[in-house]
Design a protein around this motif. Structure first.
Motif, PDB file in Angstrom:
ATOM      1  N   VAL A   2      54.761 -21.887  27.603  1.00  0.00           N
ATOM      2  CA  VAL A   2      55.370 -20.808  26.822  1.00  0.00           C
ATOM      3  C   VAL A   2      56.879 -21.027  26.710  1.00  0.00           C
ATOM      4  O   VAL A   2      57.464 -20.833  25.645  1.00  0.00           O
ATOM      5  N   ALA A   3      57.517 -21.465  27.784  1.00  0.00           N
ATOM      6  CA  ALA A   3      58.956 -21.717  27.738  1.00  0.00           C
ATOM      7  C   ALA A   3      59.285 -22.861  26.772  1.00  0.00           C
ATOM      8  O   ALA A   3      60.232 -22.769  25.979  1.00  0.00           O
ATOM      9  N   VAL A  38      61.196 -24.640  21.269  1.00  0.00           N
ATOM     10  CA  VAL A  38      60.936 -25.300  19.987  1.00  0.00           C
ATOM     11  C   VAL A  38      61.030 -24.278  18.847  1.00  0.00           C
ATOM     12  O   VAL A  38      61.620 -24.561  17.804  1.00  0.00           O
ATOM     13  N   GLY A  39      60.488 -23.117  19.050  1.00  0.00           N
ATOM     14  CA  GLY A  39      60.563 -22.068  18.031  1.00  0.00           C
ATOM     15  C   GLY A  39      61.986 -21.608  17.780  1.00  0.00           C
ATOM     16  O   GLY A  39      62.379 -21.354  16.642  1.00  0.00           O
ATOM     17  N   PHE A  40      62.780 -21.531  18.841  1.00  0.00           N
ATOM     18  CA  PHE A  40      64.183 -21.138  18.700  1.00  0.00           C
ATOM     19  C   PHE A  40      64.944 -22.150  17.860  1.00  0.00           C
ATOM     20  O   PHE A  40      65.681 -21.798  16.940  1.00  0.00           O
ATOM     21  N   VAL A  41      64.759 -23.435  18.156  1.00  0.00           N
ATOM     22  CA  VAL A  41      65.454 -24.487  17.408  1.00  0.00           C
ATOM     23  C   VAL A  41      64.979 -24.504  15.957  1.00  0.00           C
ATOM     24  O   VAL A  41      65.788 -24.629  15.027  1.00  0.00           O
ATOM     25  N   ALA A  42      63.675 -24.351  15.739  1.00  0.00           N
ATOM     26  CA  ALA A  42      63.158 -24.316  14.367  1.00  0.00           C
ATOM     27  C   ALA A  42      63.733 -23.123  13.601  1.00  0.00           C
ATOM     28  O   ALA A  42      64.081 -23.249  12.421  1.00  0.00           O
ATOM     29  N   LEU A  95      64.696  -9.905  26.040  1.00  0.00           N
ATOM     30  CA  LEU A  95      63.726  -9.068  26.756  1.00  0.00           C
ATOM     31  C   LEU A  95      62.301  -9.473  26.401  1.00  0.00           C
ATOM     32  O   LEU A  95      61.450  -9.644  27.287  1.00  0.00           O
ATOM     33  N   LEU A  96      62.029  -9.663  25.115  1.00  0.00           N
ATOM     34  CA  LEU A  96      60.685 -10.052  24.683  1.00  0.00           C
ATOM     35  C   LEU A  96      60.314 -11.444  25.209  1.00  0.00           C
ATOM     36  O   LEU A  96      59.178 -11.654  25.642  1.00  0.00           O
ATOM     37  N   ALA A  97      61.258 -12.368  25.177  1.00  0.00           N
ATOM     38  CA  ALA A  97      60.982 -13.706  25.693  1.00  0.00           C
ATOM     39  C   ALA A  97      60.710 -13.659  27.193  1.00  0.00           C
ATOM     40  O   ALA A  97      59.792 -14.321  27.697  1.00  0.00           O
ATOM     41  N   GLY A  98      61.481 -12.882  27.919  1.00  0.00           N
ATOM     42  CA  GLY A  98      61.261 -12.750  29.353  1.00  0.00           C
ATOM     43  C   GLY A  98      59.920 -12.120  29.686  1.00  0.00           C
ATOM     44  O   GLY A  98      59.235 -12.547  30.625  1.00  0.00           O
ATOM     45  N   MET A  99      59.539 -11.118  28.907  1.00  0.00           N
ATOM     46  CA  MET A  99      58.232 -10.492  29.136  1.00  0.00           C
ATOM     47  C   MET A  99      57.101 -11.468  28.837  1.00  0.00           C
ATOM     48  O   MET A  99      56.112 -11.529  29.587  1.00  0.00           O
TER      49      MET A  99
END
Length: 66
Positions: free
Chosen positions: A29-30, A35-39, A8-12
């Motif tokens: 942003v995507a 990159v942040g998710f993988v890190a 939800l936060l990522a979609g917003m």
């Protein structure tokens, strides 16, 4: 935080970036989110650098051939 709340936060965030910054900001942003998710997965220990270079089931498949 549950995965639903994180989604939800990522979609917003993507929605706001797309609305206020245009398509380029949406893509930025995507990409930075990915990159942040993988890190984060690396830091949690859920992923190793070799995971990007191995085939699916690489070691198990090689062991069965012998």
């Amino acid at each position: 935080m549950s995965m639903a709340v994180a989604g939800l936060l990522a979609g917003m965030a993507l929605g706001f970036a797309g609305y206020f910054g245009g398509f380029g900001a949406f893509l930025l942003v995507a990409a930075l989110g990915a990159v942040g998710f993988v890190a984060g997965r690396f830091l949690d220990g859920d992923m190793e650098p070799g995971d990007f270079f191995r085939r699916a089931g690489g070691r198990e498949r090689d062991a069965r051939r012998r």
